[in-house]
Design an enzyme around this catalytic site. Structure first.
Site, mmCIF file in Angstrom:
data_model
loop_
_atom_site.group_PDB
_atom_site.id
_atom_site.type_symbol
_atom_site.label_atom_id
_atom_site.label_comp_id
_atom_site.label_asym_id
_atom_site.label_seq_id
_atom_site.Cartn_x
_atom_site.Cartn_y
_atom_site.Cartn_z
ATOM 1 N N ARG A 119 0.840 -1.209 0.000
ATOM 2 C CA ARG A 119 0.000 0.000 0.000
ATOM 3 C C ARG A 119 0.862 1.241 0.000
ATOM 4 N NH1 ARG A 119 -2.897 1.427 4.329
ATOM 5 N NH2 ARG A 119 -4.310 2.790 3.183
ATOM 6 N N LYS A 184 3.883 -8.043 11.326
ATOM 7 C CA LYS A 184 3.234 -8.234 10.031
ATOM 8 C C LYS A 184 3.618 -9.579 9.420
ATOM 9 C CE LYS A 184 2.103 -5.853 5.732
ATOM 10 N NZ LYS A 184 2.100 -4.549 5.053
ATOM 11 N N ARG A 323 -2.289 3.245 13.426
ATOM 12 C CA ARG A 323 -1.297 2.691 14.345
ATOM 13 C C ARG A 323 -1.815 2.794 15.773
ATOM 14 N NH1 ARG A 323 0.614 7.922 13.425
ATOM 15 N NH2 ARG A 323 1.217 9.058 15.307
#
Length: 326
Positions: A119, A184, A323
Site C-alpha cells: 500500500r 506483520k 497505528r
C-alpha cells in the site's frame, strides 16, 4: 540458457545437499562450463550458493520451490489458469497489463518480484524462493461501488487459510494487514481496471512472509514475522510454501464468488472477530491530518469507525494509516 534450464538446476539443488559439477552436467545434459555459467546466475537472484572442495555445490538450508502439480492439487476445486513465473516485476502488474485478455479467476505466482509493491507505493520485499507473491484477477459487474470492504474480506480469507494450517493468534489490521502479536505476516494490495461504474476487473494481490531471509528483512521498516518461524514458535509442523499458496488460491476463489453475491456484509463479523486494536486507543493519519480515538470496528461497507471525543468518524481507505496510540 532459458529460465527452464535455470529452474531445472534450482530444482536439483533445492534439497540443500551437495551436488558435484559432474553430476549437474549429466542431469542437465550440458558441459561443466555451461553448468558454471548457470550457477553464476544464482547469486544474481539473491540465492546463496555454497561450494566445497571435493563436494560440489549446495543451497544451504535448501529451497521449497513452487510445483505446478502440487499447487493445483492444493487449490482444488479451483480450476482457473495458473501463470507460474520465475522472476517478474510484480504479479499484480503482470495481470493488470493483460487484464483485457485474462479470464476471471486467473492466478499469477512468482518465485521472485523485482518491483513488488504494498500500500501507499511502498516496496514489498520479495526475495527469491522464500515468500509467497500471488495475484488473482476477478471480474465484477457492479463497478467500484461493489468493491467496498473487499480488502478486508481478502484479509479474512488469508487469516482463515493460515488458521486452517494450524497457526494461532492471527489478527487483522484495517484495512489490509495480517498480523500476529503486532508483527506483520501478510499484506493485501487491490488494483482495479475497466469501467468504474460497470464491468471491471480487480487484481487481488497477496504477499505472505513464508521464510524471510534476515538479509532481505533489513529493508523492512516495521515488526514482522514469517510462517516458518511462527510455526516453530507454536509447535506446528509441515506448513509448506506450496500448501499455503495452493490453499490461498482455493480460498480466494471461493471468497470472491461469495463476495460478488453478498458483499462485505457476509464477512464483517469474521473480520471483527480477528480485528486488531478494537476497543483500544489508535491514531489514524490521512494526507491532511491525524486523529486519535478509540477504534470501534468497521461498518457494513468496511469503513473504519473511530470514536473521537464522543463522536464517530468514518474512514474509507485510500491514503490512510492506522497505528496503536498505546
Amino acid at each position: 540458457m532459458s529460465d527452464a534450464v535455470l529452474m531445472q538446476l534450482l530444482r536439483i539443488l533445492a534439497d540443500g545437499n551437495y551436488h558435484s559439477g559432474e553430476e549437474l552436467g549429466e542431469r542437465l545434459s550440458m558441459s561443466r562450463t555451461a553448468v558454471w555459467k548457470q550457477l553464476k546466475k544464482l547469486p544474481e537472484l539473491g540465492v546463496e550458493l555454497q561450494s566445497g572442495r571435493g563436494q560440489g555445490y549446495c543451497l544451504p538450508g535448501g529451497l521449497e520451490l513452487f510445483q505446478r502439480e502440487r499447487l493445483l492439487k492444493e487449490a482444488e476445486p479451483w480450476q482457473g489458469d495458473l501463470q507460474l513465473e520465475l522472476v517478474l516485476d510484480s504479479t499484480n502488474a503482470q495481470l493488470m497489463t493483460r487484464s483485457a485478455n485474462v479470464k476471471s479467476g486467473t492466478v499469477c505466482i512468482a518465485e521472485q518480484q523485482t518491483a513488488g509493491r504494498g500500500r501507499r507505493g511502498r516496496a514489498w520485499v520479495s526475495p527469491f524462493g522464500q515468500n509467497i507473491y500471488l495475484s488473482m484477477l476477478w471480474q465484477f459487474e457492479g463497478g467500484a461501488s461493489s468493491l467496498e470492504g473487499l480488502s478486508l474480506a481478502v484479509g479474512v480469507c488469508v487469516a482463515e487459510v493460515l488458521e486452517g494450517l494450524g497457526l494461532n493468534g492471527v489478527t487483522l489490521k484495517w484495512p489490509n494487514d495480517v498480523l500476529v502479536d503486532q508483527r506483520k505476516l501478510a499484506g493485501v494490495l487491490l488494483e482495479m481496471t475497466g469501467d468504474p461504474a460497470g464491468v471491471c476487473q480487480v487484481v487481488v494481490g497477496v504477499g505472505v512472509n513464508w521464510r524471510m531471509p534476515i538479509g532481505a528483512a533489513q529493508n523492512i521498516d516495521q515488526p514482522w514475522v514469517d510462517v516458518s518461524h511462527l510455526a516453530e514458535e507454536q509447535g506446528v509442523s509441515g506448513v509448506s510454501r506450496n500448501a499455503v499458496a495452493g490453499r490461498l488460491i482455493a480460498a480466494l476463489s471461493s471468497m470472491l464468488t461469495e463476495f460478488s453475491s453478498v458483499g462485505f456484509s457476509g464477512f464483517r463479523q469474521r473480520w471483527l472477530s480477528r480485528a486488531a486494536f478494537v476497543g483500544r486507543s489508535v491514531a489514524v493519519s490521512t494526507a491532511k491530518e491525524t486523529s486519535s480515538g478509540v477504534l470501534l470496528g468497521v461498518d457494513e461497507a468496511g469503513a473504519l469507525l473511530l470514536d473521537v471525543a464522543g463522536g464517530v468518524q468514518r474512514y474509507y481507505g485510500g491514503e490512510v494509516s492506522l497505528r496503536s496510540a498505546e
